[in-house]
Write a protein that holds these residues in place. Structure first.
Motif, PDB file in Angstrom:
ATOM      1  N   GLY A 165       0.793  -1.218   0.000  1.00 34.68           N
ATOM      2  CA  GLY A 165       0.000   0.000   0.000  1.00 34.68           C
ATOM      3  C   GLY A 165       0.827   1.270   0.000  1.00 34.68           C
ATOM      4  N   ALA A 166       2.011   1.217   0.615  1.00 40.07           N
ATOM      5  CA  ALA A 166       2.862   2.406   0.712  1.00 40.07           C
ATOM      6  C   ALA A 166       3.678   2.652  -0.549  1.00 40.07           C
ATOM      7  CB  ALA A 166       3.801   2.265   1.909  1.00 40.07           C
ATOM      8  N   ALA A 167       3.715   1.691  -1.462  1.00 47.09           N
ATOM      9  CA  ALA A 167       4.686   1.720  -2.558  1.00 47.09           C
ATOM     10  C   ALA A 167       4.437   2.788  -3.614  1.00 47.09           C
ATOM     11  CB  ALA A 167       4.732   0.341  -3.228  1.00 47.09           C
ATOM     12  N   LEU A 168       3.204   2.941  -4.051  1.00 45.64           N
ATOM     13  CA  LEU A 168       2.944   3.695  -5.282  1.00 45.64           C
ATOM     14  C   LEU A 168       2.485   5.133  -5.079  1.00 45.64           C
ATOM     15  CD1 LEU A 168       1.118   0.925  -7.364  1.00 45.64           C
ATOM     16  CD2 LEU A 168       3.519   1.611  -7.479  1.00 45.64           C
ATOM     17  N   ALA A 169       2.052   5.477  -3.885  1.00 48.81           N
ATOM     18  CA  ALA A 169       1.438   6.791  -3.687  1.00 48.81           C
ATOM     19  C   ALA A 169       2.409   7.932  -3.945  1.00 48.81           C
ATOM     20  CB  ALA A 169       0.851   6.889  -2.279  1.00 48.81           C
ATOM     21  N   PHE A 170       3.638   7.830  -3.449  1.00 51.01           N
ATOM     22  CA  PHE A 170       4.590   8.922  -3.653  1.00 51.01           C
ATOM     23  C   PHE A 170       4.943   9.108  -5.124  1.00 51.01           C
ATOM     24  CE2 PHE A 170       8.812  10.885  -3.745  1.00 51.01           C
ATOM     25  CZ  PHE A 170       8.576  12.023  -2.981  1.00 51.01           C
ATOM     26  N   PRO A 171       5.338   8.044  -5.851  1.00 51.50           N
ATOM     27  CA  PRO A 171       5.612   8.250  -7.278  1.00 51.50           C
ATOM     28  C   PRO A 171       4.398   8.727  -8.065  1.00 51.50           C
ATOM     29  CG  PRO A 171       5.781   5.913  -6.691  1.00 51.50           C
ATOM     30  CD  PRO A 171       5.731   6.682  -5.421  1.00 51.50           C
ATOM     31  N   MET A 172       3.188   8.279  -7.704  1.00 49.30           N
ATOM     32  CA  MET A 172       1.994   8.781  -8.392  1.00 49.30           C
ATOM     33  C   MET A 172       1.785  10.258  -8.097  1.00 49.30           C
ATOM     34  SD  MET A 172      -0.991   5.857  -8.456  1.00 49.30           S
ATOM     35  CE  MET A 172      -0.850   5.292  -6.767  1.00 49.30           C
ATOM     36  N   GLY A 173       2.097  10.679  -6.871  1.00 50.70           N
ATOM     37  CA  GLY A 173       1.998  12.090  -6.538  1.00 50.70           C
ATOM     38  C   GLY A 173       2.951  12.936  -7.350  1.00 50.70           C
ATOM     39  N   MET A 174       4.165  12.435  -7.562  1.00 52.07           N
ATOM     40  CA  MET A 174       5.128  13.160  -8.395  1.00 52.07           C
ATOM     41  C   MET A 174       4.628  13.273  -9.841  1.00 52.07           C
ATOM     42  SD  MET A 174       7.654  14.032  -6.413  1.00 52.07           S
ATOM     43  CE  MET A 174       6.326  14.277  -5.234  1.00 52.07           C
ATOM     44  N   SER A 175       4.072  12.189 -10.354  1.00 49.63           N
ATOM     45  CA  SER A 175       3.529  12.210 -11.717  1.00 49.63           C
ATOM     46  C   SER A 175       2.389  13.204 -11.833  1.00 49.63           C
ATOM     47  CB  SER A 175       3.038  10.809 -12.111  1.00 49.63           C
ATOM     48  OG  SER A 175       4.089   9.883 -12.155  1.00 49.63           O
ATOM     49  N   ALA A 176       1.498  13.204 -10.828  1.00 49.39           N
ATOM     50  CA  ALA A 176       0.356  14.112 -10.857  1.00 49.39           C
ATOM     51  C   ALA A 176       0.799  15.567 -10.795  1.00 49.39           C
ATOM     52  CB  ALA A 176      -0.588  13.797  -9.692  1.00 49.39           C
ATOM     53  N   ALA A 177       1.797  15.858  -9.958  1.00 48.48           N
ATOM     54  CA  ALA A 177       2.280  17.235  -9.836  1.00 48.48           C
ATOM     55  C   ALA A 177       2.901  17.721 -11.138  1.00 48.48           C
ATOM     56  CB  ALA A 177       3.304  17.329  -8.704  1.00 48.48           C
ATOM     57  N   ALA A 178       3.439  16.795 -11.941  1.00 46.49           N
ATOM     58  CA  ALA A 178       4.128  17.159 -13.187  1.00 46.49           C
ATOM     59  C   ALA A 178       3.240  17.005 -14.412  1.00 46.49           C
ATOM     60  CB  ALA A 178       5.380  16.302 -13.346  1.00 46.49           C
ATOM     61  N   ASP A 179       1.927  16.879 -14.238  1.00 48.67           N
ATOM     62  CA  ASP A 179       1.031  16.687 -15.381  1.00 48.67           C
ATOM     63  C   ASP A 179       1.143  17.813 -16.408  1.00 48.67           C
ATOM     64  OD1 ASP A 179      -0.084  14.221 -14.959  1.00 48.67           O
ATOM     65  OD2 ASP A 179      -1.829  14.959 -13.875  1.00 48.67           O
ATOM     66  N   ASP A 180       1.304  19.030 -15.934  1.00 49.53           N
ATOM     67  CA  ASP A 180       1.476  20.181 -16.826  1.00 49.53           C
ATOM     68  C   ASP A 180       2.966  20.480 -16.907  1.00 49.53           C
ATOM     69  OD1 ASP A 180       1.558  22.530 -18.210  1.00 49.53           O
ATOM     70  OD2 ASP A 180       0.213  23.643 -16.883  1.00 49.53           O
ATOM     71  N   PRO A 181       3.650  20.082 -18.001  1.00 52.23           N
ATOM     72  CA  PRO A 181       5.100  20.245 -18.088  1.00 52.23           C
ATOM     73  C   PRO A 181       5.568  21.678 -17.875  1.00 52.23           C
ATOM     74  CG  PRO A 181       4.301  18.840 -19.863  1.00 52.23           C
ATOM     75  CD  PRO A 181       3.083  19.430 -19.201  1.00 52.23           C
ATOM     76  N   GLN A 182       4.728  22.663 -18.241  1.00 54.13           N
ATOM     77  CA  GLN A 182       5.132  24.067 -18.125  1.00 54.13           C
ATOM     78  C   GLN A 182       5.341  24.474 -16.667  1.00 54.13           C
ATOM     79  OE1 GLN A 182       2.321  26.810 -19.784  1.00 54.13           O
ATOM     80  NE2 GLN A 182       3.810  28.477 -19.967  1.00 54.13           N
ATOM     81  N   HIS A 183       4.612  23.815 -15.751  1.00 57.69           N
ATOM     82  CA  HIS A 183       4.699  24.164 -14.332  1.00 57.69           C
ATOM     83  C   HIS A 183       5.263  23.021 -13.496  1.00 57.69           C
ATOM     84  CE1 HIS A 183       2.314  27.769 -15.145  1.00 57.69           C
ATOM     85  NE2 HIS A 183       1.473  27.003 -15.824  1.00 57.69           N
ATOM     86  N   ALA A 184       5.825  22.008 -14.154  1.00 60.62           N
ATOM     87  CA  ALA A 184       6.233  20.796 -13.442  1.00 60.62           C
ATOM     88  C   ALA A 184       7.273  21.072 -12.367  1.00 60.62           C
ATOM     89  CB  ALA A 184       6.776  19.771 -14.442  1.00 60.62           C
ATOM     90  N   ALA A 185       8.280  21.886 -12.662  1.00 59.01           N
ATOM     91  CA  ALA A 185       9.375  22.097 -11.716  1.00 59.01           C
ATOM     92  C   ALA A 185       8.864  22.671 -10.400  1.00 59.01           C
ATOM     93  CB  ALA A 185      10.425  23.017 -12.329  1.00 59.01           C
ATOM     94  N   ALA A 186       8.064  23.739 -10.483  1.00 56.16           N
ATOM     95  CA  ALA A 186       7.572  24.390  -9.271  1.00 56.16           C
ATOM     96  C   ALA A 186       6.632  23.483  -8.498  1.00 56.16           C
ATOM     97  CB  ALA A 186       6.868  25.694  -9.635  1.00 56.16           C
ATOM     98  N   ARG A 187       5.754  22.766  -9.188  1.00 56.43           N
ATOM     99  CA  ARG A 187       4.758  21.949  -8.505  1.00 56.43           C
ATOM    100  C   ARG A 187       5.368  20.694  -7.887  1.00 56.43           C
ATOM    101  NH1 ARG A 187      -0.190  22.927 -12.892  1.00 56.43           N
ATOM    102  NH2 ARG A 187      -0.517  25.117 -12.304  1.00 56.43           N
ATOM    103  N   VAL A 188       6.323  20.082  -8.569  1.00 56.00           N
ATOM    104  CA  VAL A 188       7.021  18.941  -7.983  1.00 56.00           C
ATOM    105  C   VAL A 188       7.799  19.385  -6.747  1.00 56.00           C
ATOM    106  CG1 VAL A 188       8.899  17.281  -8.340  1.00 56.00           C
ATOM    107  CG2 VAL A 188       7.135  17.549 -10.079  1.00 56.00           C
ATOM    108  N   SER A 189       8.372  20.580  -6.797  1.00 55.27           N
ATOM    109  CA  SER A 189       9.089  21.115  -5.646  1.00 55.27           C
ATOM    110  C   SER A 189       8.165  21.256  -4.445  1.00 55.27           C
ATOM    111  CB  SER A 189       9.698  22.474  -5.998  1.00 55.27           C
ATOM    112  OG  SER A 189      10.346  23.053  -4.884  1.00 55.27           O
ATOM    113  N   VAL A 190       6.958  21.780  -4.663  1.00 54.72           N
ATOM    114  CA  VAL A 190       5.990  21.955  -3.573  1.00 54.72           C
ATOM    115  C   VAL A 190       5.588  20.602  -2.981  1.00 54.72           C
ATOM    116  CG1 VAL A 190       3.615  22.644  -3.045  1.00 54.72           C
ATOM    117  CG2 VAL A 190       5.077  24.155  -4.388  1.00 54.72           C
ATOM    118  N   VAL A 191       5.220  19.667  -3.855  1.00 52.73           N
ATOM    119  CA  VAL A 191       4.768  18.356  -3.379  1.00 52.73           C
ATOM    120  C   VAL A 191       5.911  17.624  -2.667  1.00 52.73           C
ATOM    121  CG1 VAL A 191       3.906  16.098  -4.113  1.00 52.73           C
ATOM    122  CG2 VAL A 191       2.955  18.177  -5.117  1.00 52.73           C
ATOM    123  N   SER A 192       7.137  17.726  -3.193  1.00 46.94           N
ATOM    124  CA  SER A 192       8.288  17.100  -2.543  1.00 46.94           C
ATOM    125  C   SER A 192       8.521  17.684  -1.159  1.00 46.94           C
ATOM    126  CB  SER A 192       9.550  17.288  -3.395  1.00 46.94           C
ATOM    127  OG  SER A 192       9.450  16.604  -4.614  1.00 46.94           O
TER     128      SER A 192
END
Length: 398
Positions: A321-348
């Protein structure tokens, strides 16, 4: 390396996927190489566990200061150069740690750990942004496999640390060798990353970075961050306390507690390697909700089980159960490539706060209830992550 890439995928994207996999693995290797020999540090510096905790806090502070600015750094110089710069900083900090430990300098160790934390934080965001970009180009889910590489690298790093300690190789020598490996790999491997496309100036007529609200004020990003916060607390608590909880709550031996932890990590790593196909088949939100439900069920079974065998099943289910949530969160934060850097930084950043601060808080609660029962407190953020999982729904292509 076992990332599934189609024969129709361009060589550049395949090379970028392989390079990203290696960078994630080395990140895990260097982290575990240090963590596995923390007992040697306490002995070398003649410090108590509490004082060692304060030293480790220097690393946490460095990472937490670096993470909110990592998106800006990546946006300015690109993921490849960010990995190079952060890898060099980690290597220099590792060399400084070796010298500080040789001189038994607590102050020097604290300063080096602070810069080590900065380097690790920048490195983490950059590799996740690159991984998300590769995932977009491949048009299938591979981010969990990158995080599996981190777990695998950490496993190898722990084995190396244990082996070197067993044969009497000093920690300073170990750290110097690791520093050299990190410098070499992070300098050369990013050459295969996907090209960095800087925001065009208005006169270019090309796409430019949006001047809209900060990623910290984007509601979807913050909701994803809360989901990741719950997920990282789930993972961090398992990493830090499952062995101790097994000994205290089930009255097992320390070796059995260690095996319980190994089972948790093995289940999590295996799920990360093979979970991408599940995400592609059923969708990010469904798998995220199922993951949180599995984590909750596994946690409850582990804590409430009356025997070791049922607790082992719970530990494995918890790891799945713990395995996939973090990588899926990173993928979701980067859905819009134009804002990926800032949003991945926030989620991280939100994830790291939970990962670093959550387990110690559970330890304090454990002083009152016992760490075995204290783990049930994780149910609250798990349920919250399950309820908010819809925030990770992929954005529609514009």
């Amino acid at each position: 390396m076992s990332i599934n890439t189609s024969t129709k995928t361009s060589p550049a994207i395949r090379a970028a996927a392989a390079a990203t996999f290696v960078v994630f693995g080395i990140n895990g290797l260097v982290f575990a190489s240090w963590a596995a020999r923390i007992p040697a540090v306490t002995e070398t510096l003649h410090v108590t566990s509490g004082q060692m905790g304060t030293l480790l806090l220097c690393t946490a502070v460095g990472s937490l200061l670096a993470l909110p600015t990592a998106g800006l750094v990546v946006g300015r110089i690109g993921t490849a150069n960010t990995v190079r710069a952060s890898g060099l900083l980690v290597a220099l900090a590792g060399a400084g740690l070796a010298l500080s430990l040789s001189g038994e300098s607590i102050a020097g160790t604290a300063v080096c750990l602070f810069f080590f934390g900065i380097g690790i934080g920048l490195w983490d965001v950059a590799q996740n942004i690159e991984g998300a970009d590769v995932e977009h180009r491949l048009r299938r889910t591979v981010m969990p496999q990158f995080h599996a590489a981190f777990s695998g690298g950490a496993f190898v790093g722990a084995l190396i640390g244990a082996g070197l300690s067993n044969i009497g190789v000093g920690l300073p020598v170990h750290l110097l060798v690791i520093a050299g490996v990190v410098a070499l790999v992070t300098l050369l491997t990013p050459r295969f990353f996907l090209p960095h496309v800087a925001a065009a100036a208005p006169s270019d007529g090309g796409p430019k970075e949006s001047k809209g609200p900060s990623a910290w004020r984007d509601s979807r990003t913050l909701l994803i961050g809360v989901v990741v916060l719950g997920a990282t607390l789930t993972e961090g608590a398992g990493n830090d306390w499952i062995a101790k909880a097994s000994v205290d709550g089930l009255h097992t031996s320390e070796s059995t507690g260690a095996l319980m932890f190994a089972l948790f990590v093995l289940a999590m790593t295996a799920m990360r390697f093979f979970g991408g196909r599940v995400i592609d088949a059923y969708g990010r939100v469904v798998v995220l909700r199922a993951s949180m439900a599995a984590a909750a069920a596994g946690l409850c079974l582990f804590v409430l089980a009356g025997n070791v065998w049922l607790a082992a099943v719970g530990a494995a289910l918890w790891g799945v159960g713990a395995a996939l949530a973090f990588p899926m969160g990173m993928s979701a934060a980067a859905d819009d490539p134009q804002h990926a850097a800032a949003r991945v930084s926030v989620v991280s950043t939100l994830g790291y706060i939970s990962f670093l601060a959550g387990p110690p808080l559970l330890g304090y609660l454990g002083d009152i209830t016992g760490i075995h029962l204290a783990l049930l407190a994780i149910l609250a953020p798990i349920v919250l992550a399950l309820v908010l999982a819809g925030a990770a729904k992929p954005l529609r292509s514009k």
